[in-house]
Design an enzyme around this catalytic site. Structure first.
Site, PDB file in Angstrom:
ATOM      1  N   GLY A 119       0.797  -1.218   0.000  1.00 31.94           N
ATOM      2  CA  GLY A 119       0.000   0.000   0.000  1.00 31.94           C
ATOM      3  C   GLY A 119       0.825   1.262   0.000  1.00 31.94           C
ATOM      4  O   GLY A 119       0.333   2.344  -0.326  1.00 31.94           O
ATOM      5  N   GLY A 120       2.118   1.144   0.374  1.00 32.96           N
ATOM      6  CA  GLY A 120       3.019   2.280   0.288  1.00 32.96           C
ATOM      7  C   GLY A 120       2.601   3.459   1.148  1.00 32.96           C
ATOM      8  O   GLY A 120       1.884   3.334   2.140  1.00 32.96           O
ATOM      9  N   THR A 228       8.613   2.830  -6.712  1.00 30.88           N
ATOM     10  CA  THR A 228       9.139   2.913  -5.351  1.00 30.88           C
ATOM     11  C   THR A 228       8.617   4.104  -4.556  1.00 30.88           C
ATOM     12  O   THR A 228       8.923   4.226  -3.363  1.00 30.88           O
ATOM     13  CB  THR A 228      10.670   2.955  -5.383  1.00 30.88           C
ATOM     14  OG1 THR A 228      11.097   3.929  -6.362  1.00 30.88           O
ATOM     15  CG2 THR A 228      11.237   1.593  -5.782  1.00 30.88           C
ATOM     16  N   GLY A 267       0.803  23.819   1.090  1.00 26.91           N
ATOM     17  CA  GLY A 267       0.218  23.039   0.003  1.00 26.91           C
ATOM     18  C   GLY A 267      -0.816  22.064   0.533  1.00 26.91           C
ATOM     19  O   GLY A 267      -1.389  22.266   1.607  1.00 26.91           O
ATOM     20  N   GLU A 272      -4.371  20.393   4.846  1.00 28.50           N
ATOM     21  CA  GLU A 272      -5.178  19.341   5.462  1.00 28.50           C
ATOM     22  C   GLU A 272      -4.873  19.188   6.941  1.00 28.50           C
ATOM     23  O   GLU A 272      -5.784  19.031   7.765  1.00 28.50           O
ATOM     24  CB  GLU A 272      -4.969  18.015   4.719  1.00 28.50           C
ATOM     25  CG  GLU A 272      -5.574  18.009   3.324  1.00 28.50           C
ATOM     26  CD  GLU A 272      -5.511  16.661   2.629  1.00 28.50           C
ATOM     27  OE1 GLU A 272      -6.096  16.533   1.552  1.00 28.50           O
ATOM     28  OE2 GLU A 272      -4.852  15.734   3.168  1.00 28.50           O
ATOM     29  N   GLU A 288       5.480  30.036   4.788  1.00 25.79           N
ATOM     30  CA  GLU A 288       5.463  29.768   3.343  1.00 25.79           C
ATOM     31  C   GLU A 288       6.563  30.572   2.649  1.00 25.79           C
ATOM     32  O   GLU A 288       6.686  31.779   2.854  1.00 25.79           O
ATOM     33  CB  GLU A 288       4.092  30.126   2.758  1.00 25.79           C
ATOM     34  CG  GLU A 288       3.968  29.947   1.274  1.00 25.79           C
ATOM     35  CD  GLU A 288       4.326  28.538   0.818  1.00 25.79           C
ATOM     36  OE1 GLU A 288       5.283  28.404   0.040  1.00 25.79           O
ATOM     37  OE2 GLU A 288       3.656  27.587   1.263  1.00 25.79           O
ATOM     38  N   LEU A 416       0.774  12.170  -7.259  1.00 31.27           N
ATOM     39  CA  LEU A 416      -0.493  11.850  -6.627  1.00 31.27           C
ATOM     40  C   LEU A 416      -0.725  10.351  -6.762  1.00 31.27           C
ATOM     41  O   LEU A 416      -0.351   9.746  -7.768  1.00 31.27           O
ATOM     42  CB  LEU A 416      -1.648  12.622  -7.275  1.00 31.27           C
ATOM     43  CG  LEU A 416      -1.639  14.143  -7.102  1.00 31.27           C
ATOM     44  CD1 LEU A 416      -2.740  14.770  -7.945  1.00 31.27           C
ATOM     45  CD2 LEU A 416      -1.802  14.537  -5.643  1.00 31.27           C
ATOM     46  N   HIS A 418      -3.415   8.461  -7.310  1.00 29.43           N
ATOM     47  CA  HIS A 418      -4.205   7.969  -8.432  1.00 29.43           C
ATOM     48  C   HIS A 418      -3.493   8.200  -9.761  1.00 29.43           C
ATOM     49  O   HIS A 418      -3.739   7.471 -10.728  1.00 29.43           O
ATOM     50  CB  HIS A 418      -5.593   8.612  -8.440  1.00 29.43           C
ATOM     51  CG  HIS A 418      -5.599  10.091  -8.274  1.00 29.43           C
ATOM     52  ND1 HIS A 418      -5.458  10.695  -7.052  1.00 29.43           N
ATOM     53  CD2 HIS A 418      -5.718  11.099  -9.170  1.00 29.43           C
ATOM     54  CE1 HIS A 418      -5.504  12.013  -7.193  1.00 29.43           C
ATOM     55  NE2 HIS A 418      -5.645  12.280  -8.476  1.00 29.43           N
ATOM     56  N   HIS A 545     -31.831  16.453  -9.720  1.00 31.85           N
ATOM     57  CA  HIS A 545     -32.185  17.607  -8.893  1.00 31.85           C
ATOM     58  C   HIS A 545     -32.912  17.130  -7.636  1.00 31.85           C
ATOM     59  O   HIS A 545     -33.769  16.255  -7.712  1.00 31.85           O
ATOM     60  CB  HIS A 545     -33.094  18.560  -9.672  1.00 31.85           C
ATOM     61  CG  HIS A 545     -33.601  19.705  -8.841  1.00 31.85           C
ATOM     62  ND1 HIS A 545     -32.802  20.777  -8.513  1.00 31.85           N
ATOM     63  CD2 HIS A 545     -34.804  19.924  -8.260  1.00 31.85           C
ATOM     64  CE1 HIS A 545     -33.503  21.622  -7.768  1.00 31.85           C
ATOM     65  NE2 HIS A 545     -34.727  21.127  -7.601  1.00 31.85           N
TER      66      HIS A 545
END
Length: 586
Positions: A119-120, A228, A267, A272, A288, A416, A418, A545
């Site tokens: 899963g890294g 990796t 970032g 988050e 920053e 990223l 994905h 809707h």
């Protein structure tokens, strides 16, 4: 992350996909599809690979055969006994896992070599546990917002939380997902080899663990994929003690809650964690290096994000400065001392004392120890493995290294999870002699704050540069969440969406969203870019809707071209998506 795994398993289980695999396009006799359920996962005992599979085939329960027997049934090396495997994947994060599943679907015999955790980073130290922290802390923030709840007629009392309970939620989720990934590989007959890998040649890899003579070996493969991943990047002058000065790897454990924390970098990671910490009562100071917060985001979106995610919360910030020196402290006893230096003049401008410091300055590729010299390749000055648009590794002269590919954070194209999975699938397609180039500008990105921020394609600043250079007129369509019935029902009307497009052709250049569930909404736009749909095509899409998806409905319908089109019918066939240059992760 799990979407690619789930989708691939579903296709295998239902037997609905027909494929022709390379490079030699071998065919095996058709057999009845048999599956069994083990540990909650569907186990296909016979994968027809390149032979069409019938969606309505009869299924019976099979006995639990040993792993070696399943592997023999599932896939045989196309090259006979010349190689141990058709494909060996070094690393089993999201990218390696996605590549392995797709390779098995194409009939390849596959092994993954994993030196740490299945899963890294994403599953164990990134995407997955961080979302668990965000989900729990987000509930605390919501229940403590008495004004917001009172507007809907809801009254609440005192709200408390258990720090260790939240931390355990994140840890347990990572463990569960890791187990799911491992079982999915084992169920498909993928061999999991434990150790750190290095090249002996283009098609030969040695693996093992330091000090362990009982673990390791050497395998051959017709093709090899490097997957990796990466590790947190720590600038010079910042010692990490894991207690008062730490990276996101440590922060995810949530071992304690400082009263005041400095976050270096604004970032995705920094934003988050500021969301998590402030929801749980911690004050935050951003440090920053550039002159504005959220570098890499569309500036208009970043300004609104600053109002929604920073103003009104216990957050202050220093921009245009770097943390030139950080001295660790002792939790609850001695503060962390941070020396601030002007980014341009390199002069010391301030010094602050905080309880803790989170280093969120991005990630660096994990490519050490691969012995790339054995394949006449080397990393660039930043440590990334150079690749071409087909994910093939390039040697020191810029030529393709035969049979070696690199995907994910290790190649630096788009860091990223994905994106790594998409690159892995693309690499397997090229391995199977089906030329494929991934359009990186169609890959969405999201920041899972409250509210969320998401985007795909280029920023308005970049689009304006493109319009000037290429001589076309830029179209900009905007809409607000304040007019969306579902958002208003949730009392979550803060937010906006913006689309950038060519007014001559209708080509979509970028879409940016900030608001309720923005991370889910972005995919209609990203898929439109991936399939080459234009604004004159997608404005006829129908949205239920009342749903948040109507934000995009308004956005699409608000786009107008300069010249009239030859009727709707002429524009309903998607144009082919052009290969686009890779973009760097923000």
């Amino acid at each position: 992350m799990a979407a690619s795994m789930a989708a691939t398993q579903q296709r295998l289980a239902l037997g609905a996909k027909q494929a022709t695999c390379g490079p030699a396009a071998w065919v095996r006799p058709a057999k009845t599809t048999v599956s069994a359920k083990r540990n909650g996962a569907v186990i296909p005992d016979v994968i027809l690979g390149c032979v069409p599979m019938l969606a309505g085939s009869r299924r019976v329960t099979a006995s639990r055969a040993p792993q070696q027997a399943r592997s023999a049934v599932l896939a045989q090396a196309a090259s006979g006994d010349k190689f141990d495997y058709d494909l060996v994947i070094i690393g089993c994060g999201v990218g390696g896992h996605g590549a392995a599943l797709h390779a098995v679907e194409c009939g390849l015999k596959v092994a993954v070599i994993e030196g740490h955790d299945i899963g890294g980073t994403c599953v164990n130290r990134g995407c997955v546990p961080s979302k668990a922290l965000l989900a729990a802390s987000g509930r605390v923030r919501e229940m403590r917002d008495k004004t917001h709840l009172a507007a809907m007629g809801v009254q609440v009392g005192a709200v408390s939380f258990d720090r260790q309970g939240i931390a355990s939620h994140a840890k347990d989720l990572a463990t569960t997902i890791q187990g799911n990934l491992r079982r999915s590989l084992e169920a498909l007959g993928v061999d999991i080899l434990i150790g750190q890998a290095k090249f002996v040649g283009n098609q030969r890899v040695r693996y093992g663990l330091p000090g362990r003579v009982d673990v390791g070996g050497e395998v051959t493969a017709r093709d090899v994929i490097i997957a990796t991943g990466s590790v947190p990047f720590v600038p010079p002058g910042i010692p990490i003690d894991g207690k008062t000065v730490f990276t996101s790897d440590h922060a995810l454990k949530l071992e304690w809650l400082p009263n005041w924390i400095a976050i270096i970098g604004s970032g995705y990671i920094g934003l988050e964690f500021s969301d998590v910490y402030t929801a749980l009562g911690t004050e935050v100071t951003f440090i920053e290096a550039v002159d504005n917060l959220m570098p890499g985001f569309d500036r208009e979106i970043a300004r609104l994000a600053q109002r929604l995610l920073i103003q009104g919360r216990p957050i202050d910030y220093h921009t245009g400065v770097i943390a030139s020196k950080v001295t660790p402290g002792v939790p609850g006893v001695k503060p962390v001392v941070i020396e601030l230096t002007d980014f341009k003049t390199k002069e010391k401008v301030d010094e602050i004392e905080v309880d803790a410091c989170l280093v969120a300055t991005g990630r660096a590729p994990y490519t050490n120890g691969l012995n790339l010299g054995a394949i006449s390749a080397a990393t660039d000055r930043r440590g990334f493995v150079p690749v071409n648009e087909k994910m093939q590794v390039l040697d020191t002269l810029g030529n393709v290294v035969p049979h070696v590919y690199c995907i994910g954070d290790a190649n630096g194209k788009y860091m990223l999870a994905h994106a790594a999975s998409a690159q892995g699938i693309s690499a397997v397609e090229n391995i199977c002699n089906r030329p494929h180039v991934l359009n990186h500008l169609s890959i969405p990105a999201a920041c899972f704050t409250h509210p969320e921020v998401s985007f795909v394609g280029v920023t308005q600043e970049k689009a304006e540069e493109m319009a000037k250079e290429q001589g076309f007129k830029l179209g900009v369509s905007k809409t607000s969440f304040k007019g969306n019935s579902k958002a208003l029902a949730e009392k979550e009307g803060d937010g906006m969406a913006k689309m950038l497009y060519r007014k001559d052709t209708g080509e979509i250049l970028g879409v940016h969203i900030i608001g309720l569930h923005a991370a889910d909404l972005i995919h209609e736009a990203s898929n439109a870019i991936a399939t080459g749909q234009r604004v004159q095509d997608i404005k006829f899409n129908v949205h239920a809707h009342p749903t948040l998806s109507e934000v995009l409905d308004e956005l699409f319908k608000g786009a107008h071209l300069d010249a009239p089109q030859n009727g709707h019918a002429a524009s309903t066939v998607p144009v082919a998506a052009k290969p686009q240059p890779a973009v760097a992760a923000a």
